[in-house]
Enzyme design. Structure first.
Site, short mmCIF file in Angstrom:
data_model
loop_
_atom_site.label_atom_id
_atom_site.label_comp_id
_atom_site.label_asym_id
_atom_site.label_seq_id
_atom_site.Cartn_x
_atom_site.Cartn_y
_atom_site.Cartn_z
N SER A 14 0.81 -1.23 0.00
CA SER A 14 0.00 0.00 0.00
C SER A 14 0.84 1.28 0.00
O SER A 14 0.47 2.27 0.60
CB SER A 14 -0.95 0.06 1.21
OG SER A 14 -1.72 -1.09 1.27
N LEU A 15 1.98 1.24 -0.66
CA LEU A 15 2.81 2.45 -0.74
C LEU A 15 2.36 3.37 -1.87
O LEU A 15 2.86 4.48 -2.00
CB LEU A 15 4.27 2.08 -0.98
CG LEU A 15 5.10 1.72 0.24
CD1 LEU A 15 6.54 1.49 -0.18
CD2 LEU A 15 5.04 2.81 1.30
N LYS A 17 2.21 2.22 -5.31
CA LYS A 17 2.98 1.92 -6.54
C LYS A 17 2.16 2.22 -7.78
O LYS A 17 2.69 2.72 -8.77
CB LYS A 17 3.31 0.42 -6.58
CG LYS A 17 4.67 0.12 -6.05
CD LYS A 17 5.12 -1.26 -6.44
CE LYS A 17 4.14 -2.34 -6.27
NZ LYS A 17 3.83 -3.11 -5.23
N LYS A 223 22.96 9.02 2.82
CA LYS A 223 23.08 7.70 3.44
C LYS A 223 22.38 6.64 2.58
O LYS A 223 22.94 5.57 2.30
CB LYS A 223 22.44 7.78 4.82
CG LYS A 223 22.74 6.64 5.73
CD LYS A 223 22.49 7.13 7.15
CE LYS A 223 21.88 6.08 8.02
NZ LYS A 223 21.32 6.64 9.24
N GLY A 354 -23.12 -3.73 -6.95
CA GLY A 354 -22.87 -4.72 -5.91
C GLY A 354 -23.52 -6.05 -6.24
O GLY A 354 -24.20 -6.19 -7.26
N CYS A 381 -25.66 0.35 -11.75
CA CYS A 381 -25.73 -1.11 -11.85
C CYS A 381 -26.72 -1.69 -10.82
O CYS A 381 -27.91 -1.53 -10.99
CB CYS A 381 -24.34 -1.72 -11.77
SG CYS A 381 -24.28 -3.31 -12.61
N MET A 384 -29.23 0.78 -10.01
CA MET A 384 -30.37 0.92 -10.92
C MET A 384 -31.40 -0.17 -10.64
O MET A 384 -32.61 0.07 -10.60
CB MET A 384 -29.93 0.82 -12.39
CG MET A 384 -31.10 1.04 -13.33
SD MET A 384 -30.86 0.45 -15.01
CE MET A 384 -31.67 -1.15 -14.93
N HIS A 507 -21.37 1.02 -15.76
CA HIS A 507 -20.49 1.66 -14.78
C HIS A 507 -19.81 2.90 -15.36
O HIS A 507 -18.68 2.82 -15.84
CB HIS A 507 -19.42 0.66 -14.31
CG HIS A 507 -19.99 -0.43 -13.47
ND1 HIS A 507 -20.12 -0.33 -12.10
CD2 HIS A 507 -20.51 -1.63 -13.82
CE1 HIS A 507 -20.69 -1.43 -11.64
NE2 HIS A 507 -20.92 -2.24 -12.66
N GLU A 509 -18.48 5.28 -13.90
CA GLU A 509 -17.31 5.73 -13.11
C GLU A 509 -15.99 5.31 -13.74
O GLU A 509 -14.96 5.93 -13.51
CB GLU A 509 -17.41 5.22 -11.66
CG GLU A 509 -17.24 3.71 -11.43
CD GLU A 509 -18.53 2.91 -11.57
OE1 GLU A 509 -19.46 3.40 -12.25
OE2 GLU A 509 -18.60 1.79 -11.03
N1 GLN Z 1 -25.66 -8.08 -8.97
C1 GLN Z 1 -26.16 -7.39 -10.11
C2 GLN Z 1 -26.03 -8.19 -11.39
O1 GLN Z 1 -25.26 -9.12 -11.44
C3 GLN Z 1 -25.49 -6.03 -10.28
C4 GLN Z 1 -24.05 -6.11 -10.64
C5 GLN Z 1 -23.29 -4.83 -10.40
O2 GLN Z 1 -23.76 -3.93 -9.70
N2 GLN Z 1 -22.10 -4.73 -10.93
O3 GLN Z 1 -26.69 -7.91 -12.35
#
Ligand code: GLN
Length: 546
Positions: A14-15, A17, A223, A354, A381, A384, A507, A509
């Site tokens: 966790s430096l 890199k 050094k 998720g 995702c 939604m 996504h 992001e």
């Molecule tokens: N679990 C959901 C799916 O598989 C959403 C996936 C996610 O949010 N990346 O469709």
């Protein structure tokens, strides 16, 4: 012929890199060089796609659908280096490839060994990036020098210089110069040991980048130079940046790292152009507005689980010259305490992607709160999918609506498995992945932000909106503003009657940069800023602010 830079890490993990490698890539690009970037990870998983966010943080998805290490997110945010599945390799993947070759009989009866077969495979994946139109390949070696797992990678990069000539390779070692509070001193010994370990396996680093809390004195640099066998100008200080990661390249420039690399590799480089970067830092350092956003997720407390989301919000902050106070709210907390106490102070609410059932009801409660209170809401995702379940239950009048991911036998499967997923049994690399086109409804908010009819966004999911319910949802005011080109898969939903409620199956992001914010993040933060200003700029005590 392309030159090679290898970045290794020592003393502790966790430096940064990944950030340092990305910053080096960015600086070389800003000197007119064509750069390719790559990360080699020592773990045995074939890719991080099967790992929990607790283990690994975010899984970063590329256009070509590869599921990669989150450091590749830094590479994309800092550089223009095109990334593909050739940009991230793991021990698992290297072994898999060698074993598959062995099964095909490719080794002609030989005993297959770490040296030379595994190391050859590693050298091949490095060499693959060194195409004709490339000046520099930067290869980051994951893990810490001294780990058993990283040995074959270190051995391969040692051999690499023998193959292509030492003058074409540069070894940069990132290390920690530890501050000991009790002694009020910086300690260089761990750095000496870590460089010692590298030298034992035959790698003499050319440049040491020293992460440190405090400035390193000339005496300490001398050094380190003496004990680690490098010239003093190759001992580069990289002091902790608590303000922003986007300061890292500038601090490396202050220590003339770019000049040193150009000189050592004899690169034909232009003068450094940093105007754009300095401008974005200026905007970041001098915000003229303030607003707050709550990110409601299952892993909200984990620093790296939604890394690209936090970065994209920062980019929107840069764009709107606003300081964003981000609250990380665990959705299970909302289940326990209700949305009012945890969310009332925020100007915008975001529910990220998720998997799995835990915390779902908290997300749905958060979305209901945002919809009913007219707080800007952005769903991504799974965010939604939760938004349409919420709408089904509380607006359309289907109280048992659910996703078959959480409830196989629901009477109203609003979200169900994609057709193509029914026959899938393996977990790794089998989702709907990577860039897919979508068509936008030209009367939608989404269209206003993108300002184009066809978009390409990155996906990572197995479930989709169930089209059997589309008409019913439309009758209640939901707009399906983006779909796959054949109109079959819902990609974006919005509620025209709400100030800003947009949710996407992909996504966004992953495609936001500090120099080019993603349009939907810009839109969401813009709407949240408007709400903040309409509320009279009052500073409200926020729950769980970071
Ligand atoms: N679990 C959901 C799916 O598989 C959403 C996936 C996610 O949010 N990346 O469709």
């Amino acid at each position: 012929m392309a030159k090679h830079i290898f970045v290794t890490g020592g003393v502790v993990s966790s430096l940064g890199k990944g950030l340092t490698s990305a910053s080096i890539g960015m600086l070389l690009e800003q000197r007119g060089l064509r750069v390719r970037m790559q990360k080699l990870d020592p773990y045995i998983n074939v890719d991080p796609g099967t790992m929990s966010p607790y283990q690994h943080g975010e899984v970063y998805v590329l256009d070509d659908g590869s599921e990669t290490d989150l450091d590749l997110g830094h590479y994309e945010r800092f550089t223009h280096s095109p990334l593909t599945r050739d940009s991230n390799h793991t021990t698992g993947q290297i072994y898999l490839s060698v074993i598959n070759k062995e099964r095909r009989g490719a080794f002609l009866g030989k005993t297959v060994q770490v040296i030379p077969h595994i190391t050859d495979e590693i050298k091949n994946v490095i060499q693959k990036l060194a195409e004709d139109d490339v000046d520099v390949v930067i290869t980051e070696i994951g893990g810490t020098v001294g780990d058993i797992e990283s040995q074959p990678f270190l051995e391969a990069i040692r051999q690499f210089a023998l193959d292509v000539g030492k003058e074409n390779c540069l070894y940069i070692h990132l290390t920690l110069v530890l501050y000991l509070k009790a002694a009020d001193e910086l300690k260089t010994k761990p750095t000496q040991h870590s460089v010692g370990q590298l030298r034992e396996i035959g790698i003499q680093p050319d440049i040491l980048i020293c992460r440190t809390e405090r400035s390193i004195s000339l005496e300490d640099r001398q050094k380190i130079a003496l004990f680690c066998n490098v010239p003093i100008k190759a001992v580069i200080e990289e002091k902790d940046k608590d303000f922003s990661i986007y300061e890292v390249p500038l601090s490396l420039v202050d220590n003339e790292l770019d000049c040193l690399i150009v000189q050592k590799l004899e690169l034909d480089a232009e003068a450094l152009k940093l105007e754009q970067w300095r401008d974005l830092l200026h905007r970041l350092r001098n915000p003229v507005h303030e607003l707050s956003i709550a990110v409601v997720g299952k892993y909200a407390k984990h620093r790296d689980a939604y890394k690209s989301i936090y970065e994209a919000l920062d980019h929107a902050g840069i764009y709107h010259q606003s300081q964003i106070r981000i609250g990380r709210i665990e959705s299970e907390e909302i289940e326990r305490e209700g949305p009012e106490r945890l969310l009332a102070g925020y100007d915008g609410i975001l529910v990220p992607g998720g998997f799995g059932e835990r915390g779902i009801e908290g997300k749905i409660d958060a979305i209901r709160f945002a919809r009913e209170r007219k707080i800007p809401f952005f769903g991504i995702c799974l965010g939604m999918q939760c938004a349409v379940i919420e709408f089904a239950r509380n607006v359309v009048g289907l109280p048992h609506a659910d996703s078959t991911e959480f409830n196989k036998d629901t009477s109203h499967p609003i979200i169900c498995l994609l057709d193509e997923q029914h026959a899938v049994t393996d977990k790794g690399g089998t989702m709907r992945l990577g860039a897919q086109p979508a068509h936008l409804d030209s009367s939608s908010q989404a269209y206003d932000y993108y300002n184009t009819e066809v978009i390409h966004e990155r996906h990572r999911h197995r479930y989709e909106f169930n089209n059997a319910y589309r008409k019913q949802f439309e009758a209640h005011g939901m707009l399906f503003s983006g779909t796959s080109p054949d109109g079959e898969l819902v990609e974006i939903i919005e509620l025209p009657a709400h100030p800003w409620l947009v949710a996407v199956q992909f996504h966004p992001e992953f495609k936001s940069k500090p120099t080019a914010v993603h349009p939907l993040f810009a839109g969401f933060v813009g709407a949240s800023l408007q709400r903040h200003q309409a509320r009279g700029d009052q500073r409200i005590g926020l729950q769980n602010e970071i």
